[in-house]
Design a protein around this motif. Structure first.
Motif, mmCIF file in Angstrom:
data_model
loop_
_atom_site.group_PDB
_atom_site.id
_atom_site.type_symbol
_atom_site.label_atom_id
_atom_site.label_comp_id
_atom_site.label_asym_id
_atom_site.label_seq_id
_atom_site.Cartn_x
_atom_site.Cartn_y
_atom_site.Cartn_z
ATOM 1 N N ARG A 83 0.874 -1.177 0.000
ATOM 2 C CA ARG A 83 0.000 0.000 0.000
ATOM 3 C C ARG A 83 0.914 1.231 0.000
ATOM 4 O O ARG A 83 1.169 1.851 1.022
ATOM 5 C CB ARG A 83 -0.895 -0.026 1.237
ATOM 6 N N VAL A 84 1.427 1.540 -1.193
ATOM 7 C CA VAL A 84 2.343 2.663 -1.387
ATOM 8 C C VAL A 84 2.462 2.886 -2.894
ATOM 9 O O VAL A 84 2.281 1.943 -3.671
ATOM 10 C CB VAL A 84 3.733 2.364 -0.757
ATOM 11 N N ILE A 85 2.735 4.103 -3.312
ATOM 12 C CA ILE A 85 2.950 4.331 -4.741
ATOM 13 C C ILE A 85 4.117 3.442 -5.189
ATOM 14 O O ILE A 85 5.153 3.391 -4.546
ATOM 15 C CB ILE A 85 3.254 5.817 -5.039
ATOM 16 N N GLY A 86 3.909 2.729 -6.265
ATOM 17 C CA GLY A 86 4.904 1.778 -6.756
ATOM 18 C C GLY A 86 4.586 0.353 -6.354
ATOM 19 O O GLY A 86 5.162 -0.591 -6.875
ATOM 20 N N GLY A 87 3.660 0.188 -5.402
ATOM 21 C CA GLY A 87 3.221 -1.136 -4.990
ATOM 22 C C GLY A 87 4.340 -2.040 -4.497
ATOM 23 O O GLY A 87 5.283 -1.595 -3.850
ATOM 24 N N GLY A 88 4.223 -3.321 -4.837
ATOM 25 C CA GLY A 88 5.203 -4.308 -4.399
ATOM 26 C C GLY A 88 6.613 -3.997 -4.857
ATOM 27 O O GLY A 88 7.585 -4.321 -4.173
ATOM 28 N N SER A 89 6.754 -3.341 -5.989
ATOM 29 C CA SER A 89 8.100 -2.993 -6.455
ATOM 30 C C SER A 89 8.780 -2.021 -5.501
ATOM 31 O O SER A 89 9.996 -2.047 -5.351
ATOM 32 C CB SER A 89 8.044 -2.365 -7.852
ATOM 33 N N SER A 90 8.013 -1.172 -4.845
ATOM 34 C CA SER A 90 8.589 -0.216 -3.911
ATOM 35 C C SER A 90 9.100 -0.879 -2.642
ATOM 36 O O SER A 90 10.031 -0.387 -2.023
ATOM 37 C CB SER A 90 7.561 0.858 -3.533
#
Length: 117
Positions: A83-90
């Motif tokens: 739950r962050v901009i970029g999702g799992g990649s972040s």
């Protein structure tokens, strides 16, 4: 304001879709429940090449999200979803993991046609 497209989820695919659609002049609303950071203020745990720092930061995950282990089962397990901009990649140091062949075959067996290994 009017939008041509509304994208729910600013994960890897949602961000790419918003970019491509807006590049063609479309008005796009990208909705993400988690935090977004300007380029000059990305937290150290997301920038770190060690994925465990951001991955274990509960600020970047949905709390108490669960999923059924097996179809028609009451057994549920914690489902890790960014739950962050970029999702799992972040939060995964931008590492992609492919699932196990048996997982895909199970999806196909319970009706997800074309999703087998």
């Amino acid at each position: 304001m009017l939008f041509d497209y509304i994208i729910v989820g600013g994960g890897s695919s949602g961000c790419v879709m918003a970019n491509r659609l807006s590049a063609n002049g479309s008005h796009v609303l990208l909705i993400e429940a988690g935090p977004d950071f300007p380029p000059h203020a990305i937290p150290d745990d997301i920038l770190d090449g060690n994925p465990t720092r951001a991955y274990y930061n509960q600020q970047y995950q949905w709390p108490a999200l669960t999923a059924a282990v097996v179809r028609n089962s009451n057994r549920r397990v914690y489902y890790e979803q960014a739950r962050v901009i970029g999702g799992g990649s972040s939060i995964n140091a931008q590492v992609a993991n492919r699932g196990a062949p048996a997982d895909y075959d199970e999806w196909a067996a319970i009706g997800a046609t074309g999703w087998d290994w």
